[in-house]
Design an enzyme around this catalytic site. Sequence first.
Site, PDB file in Angstrom:
ATOM      1  N   GLU A 279      53.212 -75.533  17.059  1.00 42.34           N
ATOM      2  CA  GLU A 279      53.937 -75.806  15.696  1.00 42.34           C
ATOM      3  C   GLU A 279      55.281 -75.308  15.716  1.00 42.34           C
ATOM      4  O   GLU A 279      55.647 -74.364  14.888  1.00 42.34           O
ATOM      5  CB  GLU A 279      53.027 -75.303  14.549  1.00 42.34           C
ATOM      6  CG  GLU A 279      51.525 -75.824  14.281  1.00 42.34           C
ATOM      7  CD  GLU A 279      51.155 -75.467  13.179  1.00 42.34           C
ATOM      8  OE1 GLU A 279      50.264 -76.285  12.543  1.00 42.34           O
ATOM      9  OE2 GLU A 279      51.149 -74.519  12.493  1.00 42.34           O
TER      10      GLU A 279
ATOM     11  N   GLU B 114      45.499 -80.665  16.252  1.00 44.64           N
ATOM     12  CA  GLU B 114      44.760 -79.730  15.320  1.00 44.64           C
ATOM     13  C   GLU B 114      44.547 -80.676  13.948  1.00 44.64           C
ATOM     14  O   GLU B 114      45.357 -81.439  13.589  1.00 44.64           O
ATOM     15  CB  GLU B 114      45.580 -78.816  14.630  1.00 44.64           C
ATOM     16  CG  GLU B 114      45.690 -77.526  15.670  1.00 44.64           C
ATOM     17  CD  GLU B 114      46.538 -76.380  15.011  1.00 44.64           C
ATOM     18  OE1 GLU B 114      46.258 -75.983  13.846  1.00 44.64           O
ATOM     19  OE2 GLU B 114      46.951 -75.828  15.980  1.00 44.64           O
TER      20      GLU B 114
END
Length: 475
Positions: free
Chosen positions: A179, A372
Amino acid sequence: MSFRPDFLWGGATAANQCEGAYQEDGRGIANVDLMPVGEDRLHTLLGEHVSLEFQEDHFYPAMNAIDMYHRYQEDIALFAEMGFKVYRLSIAWSRIFPEGDEDQPNEAGLQFYENVFRECRKYGIEPLVTIVHFDCPLGLIKKYGSWRDRRMISFYLNLCRTLFTRYKGLVKYWLTFNEINMLMHAPFMAAGIAFEEGENREQVKYTASYHELLASAAAVKLAKEINPENQIGCMMAGGDYYPYTCNPNDVLKAKLEERKNYFMIDVQCLGYYPSYALKELERKGITLPVQEGDLDLLKEGTVDFVSFSYYLSRTASADPAVTGTTGGNVYDTLANPYLKASEWGWQIDPLGLRLTLNTLYERYHKPLFIAENGLGANDIPDENGEINDDYRIDYLRDHIQAMKDAVELDGVNLFGYTMWGPIDLVSASTGEMKKRYGFIYVDRDNAGNGTLKRFRKKSFGWYKKVIETNGEDLA
Ligand code: BGP
């Protein structure tokens, strides 16, 4: 069949949220260890008034987490029982380089991950490795101020060289940073940036992100040099932005918000700063510390594939009268009246996953990987001690259906899916244990009490069947 026959089904974890053993076998302390549970967590992860020492009256859940360091064999056996094809995990940087700037790696740390990868391979599970999932050794924070300093690139590359060399033949899929755009939202948690009094925070964040982008590009080149088989991806906290209404001002606002998240992976995928980002920097009076050769490096180090996390979509309005926010992955969003939310306020939007897949595919035309996706819920065992997590099954079923639609109806090239937290682990944003994502329950509470025993939830058998049928049977 919707999904390719070699579709990579599995689950994802991060070292600091599951391993524990924070001081074992020579491991050094990292930013992620220093995030307490409770009211001091939020300002810490934002990089404000960060304490770089443990405080006696605080509880730090990463210290022991779910003790996967000692239980990885049992846990991987359970993943294998579900039929995992891939297991996404991260390396704790400070296990390999305890301070971060040593010349020689810590052999015990390297051996640990080698054991983990061999255990995966034993069951035919492909490891997918996140090189940095938010962690930064404390030594690098104290000596260099973390990613504000250009020297971080060489420390990171030392880590990469060590990993690519040692695990050649064992690991083929790598993500350079988890991320990466989270650096802009939670700078201490995501990149070890603790702000100093009076400093220009925007400048610091853009400088740090520039260094990470150079490091990522250099890592891609290095990975290919060491083994041309290596496949390297970027990783973004994803989720499309919706305009709150069809008022063009809202549409523009949604686009502008979205860009804040895209600019980093734009660089990783396209090899240059997009024009909108350069204009933004100019307006803000921010300069990037560009040196000779940097721009070529960014061009030469673009990624092979695009991975992202997807928990929710977001909504933006240009009208200040529109208020009412709800929780979201680290930072809040305007609530979307068409959506329901999880117990933590994260809005549930499976169609948003199909939209996001399309956005990413149209933007980059590179293979996609969902790194995810999942539902954090407070699972309560029933009178027989069982967890009937039908809500989790519903959540995952709807999201998998949406990705199936993206593949089947839209022609998106998607090659894998690792749901977040196949085994309950420590929450990144809150530090809680009770925010559970797993197919596997772990007996541990927010204060660290519990036997750490693992047992299967109802969703365990459901996911096994999904994998067995390559996503055909979602019932
Ligand atoms: C992502 C992180 C993960 C993970 C997940 C769920 O941002 O990459 O580390 O934790 O979100 O978030 P949380 O744990 O806050 O529920």
